[in-house]
Write a protein that holds these residues in place. Sequence first.
Motif, PDB file in Angstrom:
ATOM      1  N   PRO A 184      15.666 -12.361  10.020  1.00 19.72           N
ATOM      2  CA  PRO A 184      15.554 -11.002   9.505  1.00 19.72           C
ATOM      3  C   PRO A 184      14.524 -10.196  10.293  1.00 19.72           C
ATOM      4  CG  PRO A 184      14.437 -12.533   8.052  1.00 19.72           C
ATOM      5  CD  PRO A 184      15.146 -13.367   9.076  1.00 19.72           C
ATOM      6  N   LYS A 185      14.740  -8.895  10.356  1.00 21.07           N
ATOM      7  CA  LYS A 185      13.789  -8.012  11.040  1.00 21.07           C
ATOM      8  C   LYS A 185      12.572  -7.821  10.139  1.00 21.07           C
ATOM      9  CE  LYS A 185      13.329  -3.468  13.243  1.00 21.07           C
ATOM     10  NZ  LYS A 185      12.717  -4.065  14.446  1.00 21.07           N
ATOM     11  N   ILE A 186      11.403  -8.081  10.682  1.00 19.77           N
ATOM     12  CA  ILE A 186      10.159  -7.976   9.927  1.00 19.77           C
ATOM     13  C   ILE A 186       9.363  -6.773  10.431  1.00 19.77           C
ATOM     14  CG2 ILE A 186       8.014  -9.141   9.301  1.00 19.77           C
ATOM     15  CD1 ILE A 186      10.533 -10.478   8.181  1.00 19.77           C
ATOM     16  N   PRO A 187       8.925  -5.893   9.548  1.00 17.74           N
ATOM     17  CA  PRO A 187       8.116  -4.737   9.985  1.00 17.74           C
ATOM     18  C   PRO A 187       6.857  -5.187  10.718  1.00 17.74           C
ATOM     19  CG  PRO A 187       8.803  -4.475   7.699  1.00 17.74           C
ATOM     20  CD  PRO A 187       9.169  -5.875   8.092  1.00 17.74           C
ATOM     21  N   THR A 188       6.375  -4.345  11.611  1.00 19.66           N
ATOM     22  CA  THR A 188       5.202  -4.687  12.417  1.00 19.66           C
ATOM     23  C   THR A 188       3.937  -4.002  11.892  1.00 19.66           C
ATOM     24  OG1 THR A 188       5.739  -2.868  13.940  1.00 19.66           O
ATOM     25  CG2 THR A 188       6.571  -5.079  14.491  1.00 19.66           C
ATOM     26  N   ASP A 189       3.935  -3.578  10.630  1.00 20.72           N
ATOM     27  CA  ASP A 189       2.753  -2.936  10.055  1.00 20.72           C
ATOM     28  C   ASP A 189       1.552  -3.875  10.128  1.00 20.72           C
ATOM     29  OD1 ASP A 189       4.373  -0.769   9.315  1.00 20.72           O
ATOM     30  OD2 ASP A 189       4.907  -1.737   7.435  1.00 20.72           O
ATOM     31  N   GLU A 190       0.375  -3.320  10.395  1.00 24.36           N
ATOM     32  CA  GLU A 190      -0.846  -4.123  10.462  1.00 24.36           C
ATOM     33  C   GLU A 190      -1.207  -4.635   9.067  1.00 24.36           C
ATOM     34  OE1 GLU A 190      -5.562  -3.817  11.787  1.00 24.36           O
ATOM     35  OE2 GLU A 190      -4.321  -2.030  11.745  1.00 24.36           O
ATOM     36  N   PRO A 191      -1.271  -5.960   8.876  1.00 21.02           N
ATOM     37  CA  PRO A 191      -1.584  -6.493   7.543  1.00 21.02           C
ATOM     38  C   PRO A 191      -2.893  -5.971   6.971  1.00 21.02           C
ATOM     39  CG  PRO A 191      -0.733  -8.227   8.948  1.00 21.02           C
ATOM     40  CD  PRO A 191      -0.939  -7.034   9.828  1.00 21.02           C
ATOM     41  N   LEU A 192      -3.916  -5.787   7.824  1.00 18.94           N
ATOM     42  CA  LEU A 192      -5.209  -5.319   7.315  1.00 18.94           C
ATOM     43  C   LEU A 192      -5.104  -3.908   6.759  1.00 18.94           C
ATOM     44  CD1 LEU A 192      -8.153  -5.921   6.801  1.00 18.94           C
ATOM     45  CD2 LEU A 192      -8.675  -5.127   9.121  1.00 18.94           C
ATOM     46  N   LYS A 193      -4.330  -3.069   7.411  1.00 20.58           N
ATOM     47  CA  LYS A 193      -4.135  -1.715   6.888  1.00 20.58           C
ATOM     48  C   LYS A 193      -3.438  -1.758   5.533  1.00 20.58           C
ATOM     49  CE  LYS A 193      -2.171   2.821   7.972  1.00 20.58           C
ATOM     50  NZ  LYS A 193      -1.431   3.634   8.972  1.00 20.58           N
ATOM     51  N   LEU A 194      -2.434  -2.621   5.405  1.00 14.48           N
ATOM     52  CA  LEU A 194      -1.723  -2.765   4.130  1.00 14.48           C
ATOM     53  C   LEU A 194      -2.659  -3.282   3.040  1.00 14.48           C
ATOM     54  CD1 LEU A 194       1.638  -4.324   5.409  1.00 14.48           C
ATOM     55  CD2 LEU A 194       1.191  -1.939   4.817  1.00 14.48           C
ATOM     56  N   GLU A 195      -3.559  -4.197   3.419  1.00 15.98           N
ATOM     57  CA  GLU A 195      -4.532  -4.720   2.460  1.00 15.98           C
ATOM     58  C   GLU A 195      -5.471  -3.609   1.988  1.00 15.98           C
ATOM     59  OE1 GLU A 195      -6.909  -8.676   2.820  1.00 15.98           O
ATOM     60  OE2 GLU A 195      -8.207  -7.098   3.597  1.00 15.98           O
ATOM     61  N   CYS A 196      -5.966  -2.802   2.920  1.00 16.34           N
ATOM     62  CA  CYS A 196      -6.864  -1.698   2.575  1.00 16.34           C
ATOM     63  C   CYS A 196      -6.158  -0.671   1.697  1.00 16.34           C
ATOM     64  CB  CYS A 196      -7.398  -1.035   3.844  1.00 16.34           C
ATOM     65  SG  CYS A 196      -8.505  -2.084   4.820  1.00 16.34           S
ATOM     66  N   GLN A 197      -4.895  -0.395   2.003  1.00 22.09           N
ATOM     67  CA  GLN A 197      -4.124   0.541   1.178  1.00 22.09           C
ATOM     68  C   GLN A 197      -3.946   0.006  -0.244  1.00 22.09           C
ATOM     69  OE1 GLN A 197      -0.630   0.875   3.722  1.00 22.09           O
ATOM     70  NE2 GLN A 197      -1.233   2.924   4.385  1.00 22.09           N
ATOM     71  N   GLU A 198      -3.746  -1.297  -0.366  1.00 21.71           N
ATOM     72  CA  GLU A 198      -3.590  -1.892  -1.692  1.00 21.71           C
ATOM     73  C   GLU A 198      -4.895  -1.799  -2.483  1.00 21.71           C
ATOM     74  OE1 GLU A 198      -1.941  -4.046  -4.976  1.00 21.71           O
ATOM     75  OE2 GLU A 198      -1.147  -2.769  -3.357  1.00 21.71           O
ATOM     76  N   PHE A 199      -6.015  -1.994  -1.809  1.00 26.13           N
ATOM     77  CA  PHE A 199      -7.303  -1.867  -2.491  1.00 26.13           C
ATOM     78  C   PHE A 199      -7.507  -0.441  -3.008  1.00 26.13           C
ATOM     79  CE2 PHE A 199     -12.075  -1.371  -2.203  1.00 26.13           C
ATOM     80  CZ  PHE A 199     -12.346  -2.106  -3.336  1.00 26.13           C
ATOM     81  N   LEU A 200      -7.201   0.537  -2.178  1.00 33.15           N
ATOM     82  CA  LEU A 200      -7.330   1.932  -2.598  1.00 33.15           C
ATOM     83  C   LEU A 200      -6.392   2.241  -3.768  1.00 33.15           C
ATOM     84  CD1 LEU A 200      -7.558   3.735   0.864  1.00 33.15           C
ATOM     85  CD2 LEU A 200      -9.411   3.302  -0.746  1.00 33.15           C
ATOM     86  N   ARG A 201      -5.227   1.636  -3.762  1.00 31.83           N
ATOM     87  CA  ARG A 201      -4.271   1.843  -4.856  1.00 31.83           C
ATOM     88  C   ARG A 201      -4.818   1.273  -6.158  1.00 31.83           C
ATOM     89  NH1 ARG A 201       0.643  -0.202  -7.071  1.00 31.83           N
ATOM     90  NH2 ARG A 201       0.196  -2.280  -6.262  1.00 31.83           N
ATOM     91  N   LEU A 202      -5.425   0.092  -6.089  1.00 34.68           N
ATOM     92  CA  LEU A 202      -6.007  -0.523  -7.282  1.00 34.68           C
ATOM     93  C   LEU A 202      -7.193   0.294  -7.803  1.00 34.68           C
ATOM     94  CD1 LEU A 202      -5.886  -4.243  -6.116  1.00 34.68           C
ATOM     95  CD2 LEU A 202      -4.633  -3.303  -8.064  1.00 34.68           C
ATOM     96  N   VAL A 203      -8.024   0.768  -6.886  1.00 32.35           N
ATOM     97  CA  VAL A 203      -9.168   1.591  -7.286  1.00 32.35           C
ATOM     98  C   VAL A 203      -8.691   2.864  -7.985  1.00 32.35           C
ATOM     99  CG1 VAL A 203     -11.070   3.017  -6.392  1.00 32.35           C
ATOM    100  CG2 VAL A 203     -10.735   0.686  -5.530  1.00 32.35           C
ATOM    101  N   ALA A 204      -7.558   3.398  -7.526  1.00 28.42           N
ATOM    102  CA  ALA A 204      -7.005   4.619  -8.111  1.00 28.42           C
ATOM    103  C   ALA A 204      -6.365   4.384  -9.474  1.00 28.42           C
ATOM    104  CB  ALA A 204      -5.987   5.240  -7.159  1.00 28.42           C
ATOM    105  N   GLY A 205      -6.299   3.119  -9.900  1.00 25.42           N
ATOM    106  CA  GLY A 205      -5.765   2.820 -11.222  1.00 25.42           C
ATOM    107  C   GLY A 205      -4.333   2.341 -11.229  1.00 25.42           C
ATOM    108  N   GLU A 206      -3.755   2.126 -10.055  1.00 22.35           N
ATOM    109  CA  GLU A 206      -2.384   1.624  -9.959  1.00 22.35           C
ATOM    110  C   GLU A 206      -2.416   0.101  -9.790  1.00 22.35           C
ATOM    111  OE1 GLU A 206      -0.171   3.733  -6.940  1.00 22.35           O
ATOM    112  OE2 GLU A 206      -1.504   5.467  -7.134  1.00 22.35           O
TER     113      GLU A 206
END
Length: 321
Positions: free
Chosen positions: A272-294
């Motif tokens: 399968p084709k796997i996106p090449t997004d930087e895992p660290l950026k995705l991790e940081c985005q998830e942290f910001l999402r949790l801080v925002a209450g999501e």
Amino acid sequence: MIAVTGLGYWGPNLARNFDDLGALTALCELEPELRDRFTSRYPNARVYSDYDELLADDGVQAVVVATPVPTHHDLAKRALSAGKHVLVEKPPAMRGVEIDELVGIAAEHDLVLMPGHLLLYHPGIRKLKQLIDDGELGDVLCVYGNRQNLGIVRTNENALWSLGVHDLSVILYLLDEEPSEAVAHGRDFLTPGVEDVVFCYLRFPSGKIAHMHLSWLDPHKMRKITVVGREKMVVFDDMELERKVTIYEKAPWKRTDSYGEWQTRSGDISIPKIPTDEPLKLECQEFLRLVAGEGDRRKVAEDGARVVRALDRLTESLQDG
């Protein structure tokens, strides 16, 4: 909004990502040379040499801890007690009782306590999780990880704590269970008291099992996770540039006309084709999402605690021989 403390090895990568996301507010570092370097790089960020002064900054909503592992528990605890959300690099604590304390403080104050398990945000690992949850592999029977290389030889932490935390976090994420049995064996061939080769066995309440081979004394550089299901099998290979995930339509099956004898079935192999997004950026985005209450703050903290408790049990087994 976000403050990064510790600008040595991994902190600069976290600072870069949070700055790119427009969330970097402050930095904290003991070494004057590093402070000067990052003051010029991030002129809009307030820079501290004193951690308590950073925690007193009302403009800091969350703290990212990227300091040496033995300091993680204390710095995370102080940040949570100051009312700050926390992203703490792996492992967030070195003993089960310490991580349970952090989880309790975070829950009491409704704060985020997120461990920096980077591989959980790798698109390839997310694909493995999707395949398991969708039933694509059938019942999962076992998972095993290979994390080996010739070097870098550590003298202050063994292969279990240096390498095993990566694969252990992935295995517990994929299976979503806490092990009922955790056994580790290893040897300190190069540095007395520091095991450079470790083998781990995990058994889960569902009957699934897992294995980890961890070593920096090996002729191969390997970063693999294999999941064996009744219908299909899948391999995540982080050393591959493009073929990160390979799905094998292979499984044992019984012929109805052969008195129950087991045979093997082999079908297609898909990549399968796997996106090449930087895992660290995705991790940081998830942290910001949790801080925002999501998202589910409590589950993120509890999942991190499971990893530390398993590491604690494996360490006890390793020490017991």
